[in-house]
Design a protein around this motif. Structure first.
Motif, PDB file in Angstrom:
ATOM      1  N   ALA A  40     -57.472 -33.179 -19.335  1.00 42.18           N
ATOM      2  CA  ALA A  40     -58.882 -33.310 -18.971  1.00 42.18           C
ATOM      3  C   ALA A  40     -59.793 -32.960 -20.138  1.00 42.18           C
ATOM      4  CB  ALA A  40     -59.190 -32.414 -17.770  1.00 42.18           C
ATOM      5  N   LEU A  83     -61.225 -32.449 -11.017  1.00 43.71           N
ATOM      6  CA  LEU A  83     -61.468 -31.136 -11.620  1.00 43.71           C
ATOM      7  C   LEU A  83     -62.021 -30.152 -10.616  1.00 43.71           C
ATOM      8  CD1 LEU A  83     -60.999 -30.025 -14.418  1.00 43.71           C
ATOM      9  CD2 LEU A  83     -60.757 -32.490 -14.257  1.00 43.71           C
ATOM     10  N   ARG A 139     -52.453 -30.432 -17.067  1.00 43.09           N
ATOM     11  CA  ARG A 139     -53.562 -31.196 -16.497  1.00 43.09           C
ATOM     12  C   ARG A 139     -54.893 -30.774 -17.136  1.00 43.09           C
ATOM     13  NH1 ARG A 139     -53.890 -32.121 -10.072  1.00 43.09           N
ATOM     14  NH2 ARG A 139     -51.657 -32.086 -10.498  1.00 43.09           N
TER      15      ARG A 139
END
Length: 546
Positions: free
Chosen positions: A431, A2, A427
């Motif tokens: 997450a 991240l 993505r």
């Protein structure tokens, strides 16, 4: 992963340009002198234009509103819509106060209850008992910031969050750019429903409003108590007006540097942990609507949120209550353990009777929802340039989330372009889903709704540091589900030697309303200037306040 993702989402900062020749440098210097002179003239003119705001006094009177305490007084203060162009228009901000119990108070202490998007007038009215001790030496004041509550409330309409979720839920079968187009349509709805204040919602603007209030209250220095987002506001004020800082306490300390993508993930993780703690407590009670198995209860909550997203429940106010409304309601109920029984009853009402009133009240921050969707703002009335206070019943139901998005976007300079966001959306979605299947989608929708808005300021990230102010008290709570403790350490280091940290080794969002120890130390500082040693703590063994 991240960290790299956040860097990509920031969009990059490039230092471009070549060393100029001597001739170009001389020419640029001449032009620079002209621009400097022009700029100084403009600054002087702007300062004169601001004098009328700093010259005002507040007329206090009994509050007109439903179920407000008899001893609460209300007033207004007028501020520029745009500080860069003070003649462009004005806003009225709603204020409330409890008078000091002494005949000779030291002035006022101003409170901000966070959000961003929380009504200070409502927070002061309903949190009355927590702040009466401060009236020993102060008038205790709070306010509805610009765009919040009665102060020109912003709105995105009734289905903004639902449409944002539809754009980011992973079920889009066509071009991913269609999702971004839908997000831009939501932003256009926000502009339609909110009017000109939406473009001037950032914390830098609110900090300047706070300084106008300080002067209107008759205070040479600002004495201040900020919670959660209110700590960001306090830090920005300290950087912008360091010589005007009096006694400042910041509880539930916000980050000043992390991009929105990281902030949203931290909040989703913290709220998921708090939800699991709540469900462990709930399933030990016979009245728990999820039964007595904590693991099964977690699955039921996920199913309930998803089923309401698929089939929203009509409410008596004409809105449909969605799963994301429920996620927001649960998040509100998790902020302190004292709210857990309220959350349990509200969920039981919903699950057993189909009654949404309890969760609606939580979702709207404890205030009654508006009876109808907000109208499109009408054109300004000829002959006046101000935006008067909204009537209490006209504050839209989505004001809190709409204001939250507006302020957070205005405060964050990262704006990935369409290609970057399209490439990273899947993505991001994964997450956030991993961080929390309940709160992840809700938090992601808040982050991506910055797409299509103007780029935010870099002032907070670049300038709010190493403040030259008197000592200020920062309270961080170890088990805080919204503002993790490491943000307190991070912000204290950034602010520099002025920051004194109190470590609250308890659970819940902020410490002042839950820990007797924190409450006492904050009051001792605000009332008497008595600071704890930096790094000292309030332990989990301290009695919680009832």
């Amino acid at each position: 992963m991240l960290g790299e993702l956040s860097e990509r989402l920031r969009g990059g900062h490039h230092a471009n340009g070549l060393p100029p020749s001597v001739r170009r440098g001389a020419a640029a210097g001449a032009v620079g002198l002209v621009l400097l002179a022009t700029g100084l003239t403009a600054v002087a003119r702007d300062e004169r234009d601001l004098d009328r705001f700093y010259d005002q006094k507040i007329d206090w009177a009994a509050c007109e509103g439903t179920e407000l305490p008899k001893d609460l007084q209300c007033g207004t203060v007028t501020v520029p819509l745009d500080y860069a162009d003070p003649g462009k228009g004005t806003l009225e901000l709603a204020l409330a106060r409890y008078r000091a119990s002494t005949d000779d108070p030291r002035g006022s202490v101003v409170l901000n209850f966070g959000g961003p998007g929380g009504s200070g007038v409502q927070g002061l009215a309903y949190g009355r008992k927590d702040f009466l001790g401060l009236t020993d030496d102060y008038d205790v004041v709070s306010f509805d910031p610009r765009g919040v509550g009665r102060s020109s409330p912003v709105s995105c309409g009734t289905d903004a969050t639902v449409r944002a979720l539809e754009a980011t839920d992973g079920e889009e079968t066509g071009d991913p750019r269609d999702a971004l187009r839908q997000l831009r349509e939501v932003v256009a709805e926000c502009e339609k429903h909110s009017g000109p204040v939406l473009a001037h919602m950032g914390t830098v603007d609110v900090a300047r409003d706070l300084d106008v209030m300080r002067q209107a209250l008759g205070d040479r220095k600002l004495n201040y108590l900020g919670f959660s987002y209110g700590t960001r506001l306090g830090a920005v004020y300290a950087a912008r007006f360091p010589d005007k800082v009096g006694r400042m306490a910041l509880d539930g300390v916000d980050t000043l540097t992390e991009p929105l993508a990281e902030q949203g993930l931290a909040s989703a993780r913290g709220q998921q942990t708090a939800l699991e703690n709540f469900l462990t407590w709930c399933t030990e009670e016979l009245a728990c609507p999820f039964g007595q198995d904590a693991r099964a209860a977690r699955e039921q909550v996920v199913d309930l949120v998803r089923s309401l997203d698929d089939t929203p429940v009509p409410t008596e106010f004409g809105y449909e209550f969605t799963g994301q409304d429920l996620a927001g309601a649960i998040a509100q109920g998790l902020y302190t353990k004292e709210m857990w029984p309220v959350l349990q009853r509200a969920l039981a009402q919903l699950m057993e009777d189909g009654d949404t009133s309890g969760v609606e009240a939580l979702a709207s921050g404890g205030t009654a929802p508006a009876p109808a969707p907000p109208p499109t703002p009408s054109p300004a009335v000829p002959g006046r340039d101000d935006e008067p206070l909204a009537d209490e019943e006209d504050v839209p139901l989505d004001n809190l989330p709409a204001a939250l998005m507006a302020v957070n976007c205005a405060d964050d300079p990262d704006r990935p372009d369409e290609e970057q966001l399209t490439g990273e959306l899947a993505r991001l979605r994964a997450a956030y889903e991993e961080a929390s299947p309940v709160f992840g989608p809700y938090r992601l929708a808040q982050v991506v709704l910055c797409h299509g808005r103007p780029k935010g300021t870099d002032y907070i990230r670049e300038k709010v540091k190493d403040v030259d102010t008197p000592k200020m008290l920062l309270v961080g709570t170890r088990g805080d589900p919204a503002t993790p403790y490491h943000w307190t350490e991070q912000t204290a280091k950034r602010l520099g030697p002025s920051a004194v940290v109190l470590d609250n080794r308890n659970e819940g969002h902020t410490g002042y309303g839950a820990s007797e120890c924190v409450h006492r130390k904050v009051d001792d500082f605000l009332l008497y200037g008595s600071l704890p040693r930096s790094g000292s703590s309030c332990g989990a063994e301290d009695e919680d306040r009832v």
